[in-house]
Design an enzyme around this catalytic site. Structure first.
Site, PDB file in Angstrom:
ATOM      1  CG  ASP A  54      -1.865   1.161   1.234  1.00  0.00           C
ATOM      2  OD1 ASP A  54      -1.884   1.913   0.238  1.00  0.00           O
ATOM      3  OD2 ASP A  54      -2.577   1.326   2.234  1.00  0.00           O
TER       4      ASP A  54
ATOM      5  CE  LYS B 120      -4.270   4.574   0.525  1.00  0.00           C
ATOM      6  NZ  LYS B 120      -3.597   4.081   1.738  1.00  0.00           N
TER       7      LYS B 120
ATOM      8  CG  ASP C  65       5.953   9.696  -9.377  1.00  0.00           C
ATOM      9  OD1 ASP C  65       6.075  10.565 -10.270  1.00  0.00           O
ATOM     10  OD2 ASP C  65       6.795   9.515  -8.485  1.00  0.00           O
TER      11      ASP C  65
HETATM   12  P1  BMP Z   1      -6.972   0.604  10.639  1.00  0.00           P
HETATM   13  O1  BMP Z   1      -7.939  -0.580  10.600  1.00  0.00           O
HETATM   14  O2  BMP Z   1      -5.913   0.437  11.673  1.00  0.00           O
HETATM   15  O3  BMP Z   1      -7.669   1.912  10.684  1.00  0.00           O
HETATM   16  O4  BMP Z   1      -6.134   0.568   9.258  1.00  0.00           O
HETATM   17  C1  BMP Z   1      -6.711   0.842   8.033  1.00  0.00           C
HETATM   18  C2  BMP Z   1      -5.712   0.621   6.935  1.00  0.00           C
HETATM   19  O5  BMP Z   1      -6.329   0.905   5.683  1.00  0.00           O
HETATM   20  C3  BMP Z   1      -4.469   1.480   7.022  1.00  0.00           C
HETATM   21  O6  BMP Z   1      -3.387   0.713   6.548  1.00  0.00           O
HETATM   22  C4  BMP Z   1      -4.733   2.618   6.039  1.00  0.00           C
HETATM   23  O7  BMP Z   1      -3.553   3.070   5.414  1.00  0.00           O
HETATM   24  C5  BMP Z   1      -5.627   1.937   5.009  1.00  0.00           C
HETATM   25  N1  BMP Z   1      -6.601   2.844   4.347  1.00  0.00           N
HETATM   26  C6  BMP Z   1      -7.552   3.526   5.087  1.00  0.00           C
HETATM   27  O8  BMP Z   1      -7.607   3.442   6.320  1.00  0.00           O
HETATM   28  N2  BMP Z   1      -8.460   4.299   4.410  1.00  0.00           N
HETATM   29  C7  BMP Z   1      -8.464   4.435   3.058  1.00  0.00           C
HETATM   30  O9  BMP Z   1      -9.310   5.120   2.521  1.00  0.00           O
HETATM   31  C8  BMP Z   1      -7.494   3.746   2.321  1.00  0.00           C
HETATM   32  C9  BMP Z   1      -6.571   2.937   2.982  1.00  0.00           C
HETATM   33  O10 BMP Z   1      -5.674   2.261   2.301  1.00  0.00           O
END
Ligand code: BMP
Length: 230
Positions: A67, A69, A72
């Site tokens: 991930d 993101k 570029d």
């Molecule tokens: P958590 O369940 O701890 O909130 O983690 C969510 C994960 O999903 C993180 O790795 C974050 O980078 C990713 N993420 C997000 O939370 N929202 C998005 O819209 C896109 C994501 O990739």
């Protein structure tokens, strides 16, 4: 994929100050047989490098998503994908807002040639997604369709957006939904709105008992899905 009832990807984002290698390895060992994939985010990659991290997953056959993101020019994103492929990564998340020509077009072609699954962000789980990204939701969905990306990211925190994305995409493309647990969505809600995978990070990775926390999420997913899909 849409017929599979419950699918869970664990987001591995180690907190600052931890031993990243050990942190990831312990979570991988505890969870690898009960989840469908792992997503490695910037906190892990920046500190430890995908090279070191990927060694831990060398025998893994599930989804292994970087991930980064990516956002570029296409040629640079293409080089990143080639590195990732060599290190055993089989999925990559990128932003679509860089546009098609010279951007996602090149990335998508490279992913296809490398056999890496391309996942494009069409909407995000935090509130700020409404400021810019969501204003272009239709365009980002059309872009994902145009390059035939394997999947898209849409927010578990806003099931109405998932329902909209699913309606616009049709049934072929995979929807991955973060925002479950720490960000407030409940396990299973995104699946019921049309997502294929729920991405869960802190609610599992920071739990005292990792396996118990993951099994608890899976149990809740199953309960929800059995109600909404019958
Ligand atoms: P958590 O369940 O701890 O909130 O983690 C969510 C994960 O999903 C993180 O790795 C974050 O980078 C990713 N993420 C997000 O939370 N929202 C998005 O819209 C896109 C994501 O990739």
């Amino acid at each position: 994929m849409r017929g599979v009832a419950v699918v869970l990807i664990v987001a591995l984002d180690p907190p600052a100050g931890t031993n990243v290698g050990e942190w990831i390895a312990s979570r991988y060992e505890a969870l690898k047989d009960i989840v469908q994939g792992f997503k490695l985010g910037l906190p892990a990659i920046v500190k430890h490098g995908i090279d070191s991290i990927s060694k831990c997953f060398s025998d893994y056959e599930g989804l292994l998503i970087a991930d980064l993101k990516l956002a570029d020019i296409g040629d640079v994103m293409a080089e990143v994908v080639k590195w990732l492929k060599n290190l055993g990564i089989n999925g990559v998340i990128a932003h679509g807002f860089v546009g098609y020509r010279g951007g996602v077009e090149v990335l998508a072609r490279t992913c296809r040639e490398a056999g890496v699954k391309l996942i494009l962000v069409v909407s995000m789980s935090h509130e700020g997604s409404a400021e810019f990204i969501d204003k272009h939701l239709d365009g980002l969905i059309e872009l994902a369709k145009a390059v035939d990306s394997w999947g898209v990211v849409a927010p578990a925190t806003r099931p109405n957006v998932i329902r909209y994305v699913r309606a616009r995409l049709g049934s072929d493309m995979v929807i991955l939904s973060p925002g479950v647990g720490a960000q407030g969505a409940e396990p299973g809600d995104a699946l019921c709105a049309g997502a294929d995978y729920e991405i869960v990070g802190r609610a599992i990775t920071r739990a005292e008992n990792l396996r118990e926390a993951a099994l608890n999420v899976i149990r809740q997913q199953k309960e929800k899905v059995s109600k909404c899909r019958g």
